[in-house]
Design a protein around this motif. Structure first.
Motif: not given
Length: 571
Positions: A66-72, A99-103, A110-112, A435-439
């Motif tokens: 939604r706001h930026a690229p996300m790298l997995r 920060y990072g986010h574990f799935t 990385f969300n930004w 919805l905070d990040f995902c399109s």
């Protein structure tokens, strides 16, 4: 056979019980980084259109959110060295927002990141034997496994060597680069399935036949999303030397016959359901026989020396000879609670597997800061042979902690905000970014998680409730695995407003099952109170030592539904 030149392993001195790149690995990853750097340059220069660039970035784990690229970034079967943790911390600090986010697939996101800097990130990852290859796109994704692999007392055999075999076979596999849809494999080697293998496209279970010979039970056709389905057994016993050829047969059938006309009907689960398991099995077995008689038979057959060489990368660390002790004796209540809930039995006397909770109140589940990553790397070096594992439930694990060091470790984790004593409880929830990040999301999930934490902040009450798996997704893609939560929460859009559908009775382990919707969806402000009403029924009607899941299955949905909708839910 892919250009992986199977088999290709060399022995190395001990550093951590994990696979280390050889020259082929390093070359492949370096070449991919260089290719993507040039592709990104051409896109930013206007030489490639968005349509042309999209498949190229997806092949390198790069989404546009939604706001930026996300790298997995791939974390094969959840293993990380302390050196890799430090690199992830540096990337979070210099290229992201700290920060990072574990799935749930044991990866980190990385969300930004800025698009023009992604090639630099990939280059830094390559230096520590990491990449983002096959973390997106219609290919074989990151292979996942039991986070307690190699240390669990109930383990038949360590599944990690087999995960690495599958990883090497599947990476850049020329025949399976453009499948009808993404393809996910989970491997487990223990009596208890901690890898949610029954809701994967293929589940691989290490087992033994009646003669005691080692092999695999193979499941296929599992998956969540819009059409959740529990996988079914395709082959009850497969000799282990034939693992790759049998997986090749399954993928060939899927690649040829899977639907490509409808993205929502393209997963292998739809094919298995359409054919029926008997017909699907017949076709796979026929394809397998052809492979065994064809030119690839030898290259796809695993000989014992090859298996043993692979196992050498995962040999046990240099454990000390210790006596088992109870480190909680004479210690404060907070430590005793943490040790009970945030650690697990270890097969080696004197050791314990320690969970690092990423479910601290006020923080999005699965998130970790750069400072915490660096601190955890230090603690891994000091207490757990320099290794950290990512769990299926978005936590981390130090697998080899001496029991005598548990108190000191707890103090260090608590100081870093990583010792929330809630593993296995209601607030140890799986949660997608929503919805905070995902399109693609219809509703937020992080805010709902915060409200649930605020509503259930009494640990004595949580501990009394016992084991409850709460899982939440912001849309039907089910990244939060809500279908198989003891309590599942699905965000839906109603006229531009966020509402939430509640299910109960799901499970992802040995007793895998899909949850049942209790009734109409509820507003965001009502979710936490709705859960409270469900728990009221459980507390009133449970038998001694009965889990929430057991009570739901015994009573059915009706009494829970009646309690929730008996009166307006308090805001």
């Amino acid at each position: 056979m892919p250009a992986r030149h199977w088999p290709r392993f060399a022995g190395r001195g001990y550093s951590a019980a994990m696979y280390r790149y050889d020259e082929i690995d390093a070359t492949l990853v370096a070449e991919r980084v260089a290719q993507f750097r040039d592709q990104t340059r051409r896109f930013l220069a206007g030489e490639l259109s968005e349509e042309e660039f999209r498949p190229l970035r997806l092949r390198n784990g790069l989404y546009i959110q939604r706001h930026a690229p996300m790298l997995r970034i791939a974390v094969p079967y959840g293993l990380l060295s302390s050196r890799q943790l430090r690199t992830l911390a540096s990337i979070a600090r210099r290229y992201d927002r700290g920060y990072g986010h574990f799935t749930t697939r044991q990866n980190i996101q990385f969300n930004w990141p800025r698009l023009e800097q992604v090639p630099d990130i990939l280059e830094e990852l390559a230096r520590v034997e990491m990449h983002a290859i096959q973390t997106s796109g219609n290919c074989i994704r990151n292979v996942t496994s039991d986070h307690l692999a190699g240390v669990a007392p109930d383990e038949l055999e360590d599944p990690r060597p087999w995960c690495e075999i599958i990883r090497q076979w599947s990476t850049f596999h020329p025949e399976f680069t453009y499948l009808p849809r993404k393809f996910k494999i989970a491997v487990t080697g223990a009596e208890r399935d901690r890898a949610a293998s029954q809701v994967h496209d293929v589940g691989v279970h290490l087992t033994r036949n009646a003669a005691g010979e080692p092999g695999f039970r193979i499941l296929a056709g599992g998956g969540l999303g819009r059409t959740p389905i529990i996988g079914q057994v395709v082959r009850e016993f497969l000799p282990r030397r034939h693992l790759l050829s049998y997986l090749e047969a399954i993928l060939r059938i899927y690649n040829r016959e899977g639907r490509r006309d409808n993205i929502h009907k393209a997963r292998i689960k739809i094919l298995v359901r359409a054919l029926g398991i008997e017909e699907f099995r017949r076709r796979v077995e026929a394809e397998w026989r052809e492979i065994q008689q064809g030119p690839l038979a030898a290259s796809l057959t695993l000989e014992e020396p090859d298996i043993e060489r692979l196992r050498s990368f995962f040999r046990p660390p240099p454990y000390r000879r210790l006596e088992s002790i109870d480190p909680t004796v004479g210690r404060e209540t907070a430590f005793r609670a943490w040790y009970r809930y945030n650690s697990a039995a270890h097969k080696v006397p004197g050791y314990r597997a320690v969970f690092v909770s990423l479910k601290r109140p006020g923080v999005a589940p699965g998130d970790i800061t750069d400072a915490q990553l660096e601190r955890l790397a230090e603690l891994a070096d000091r207490y757990s042979f320099g290794e950290v594992r990512v769990t299926h439930t978005q936590n981390l694990l130090l697998a080899d902690v001496e029991q005598a060091a548990a108190y000191e470790l707890w103090q260090a984790l608590a100081a870093a905000g990583l010792a929330t004593p809630n593993i296995g409880t209601l607030t140890d929830m799986i949660c997608c970014p929503g919805l905070d990040f995902c399109s693609l999301a219809n509703a937020g999930s992080i805010e709902v998680a915060r409200r649930i934490n605020e509503r259930f902040d009494d640990y004595d009450y949580l501990y009394d409730l016992g084991e409850i798996e709460l899982k939440m997704s912001g849309c039907m893609n089910a990244c939060g695995h809500h279908h198989v939560g003891h309590i599942g929460i699905l965000g839906v859009d109603k006229g531009g407003e966020e509402w939430y559908q509640i299910t109960i009775g799901g499970a992802a382990g040995d007793e895998a099952a899909l949850g049942t919707v209790i009734g109409p969806s509820v507003e965001k402000s009502e979710v936490a109170e709705t859960i409270a009403r469900l728990l009221e029924v459980y507390v009133e009607y449970r038998h001694p030592e009965e889990r929430f899941l057991d009570t739901v299955r015994r009573l059915g949905v009706k009494p829970f539904k009646e309690r929730v909708y008996a009166a307006p839910v308090a805001a």
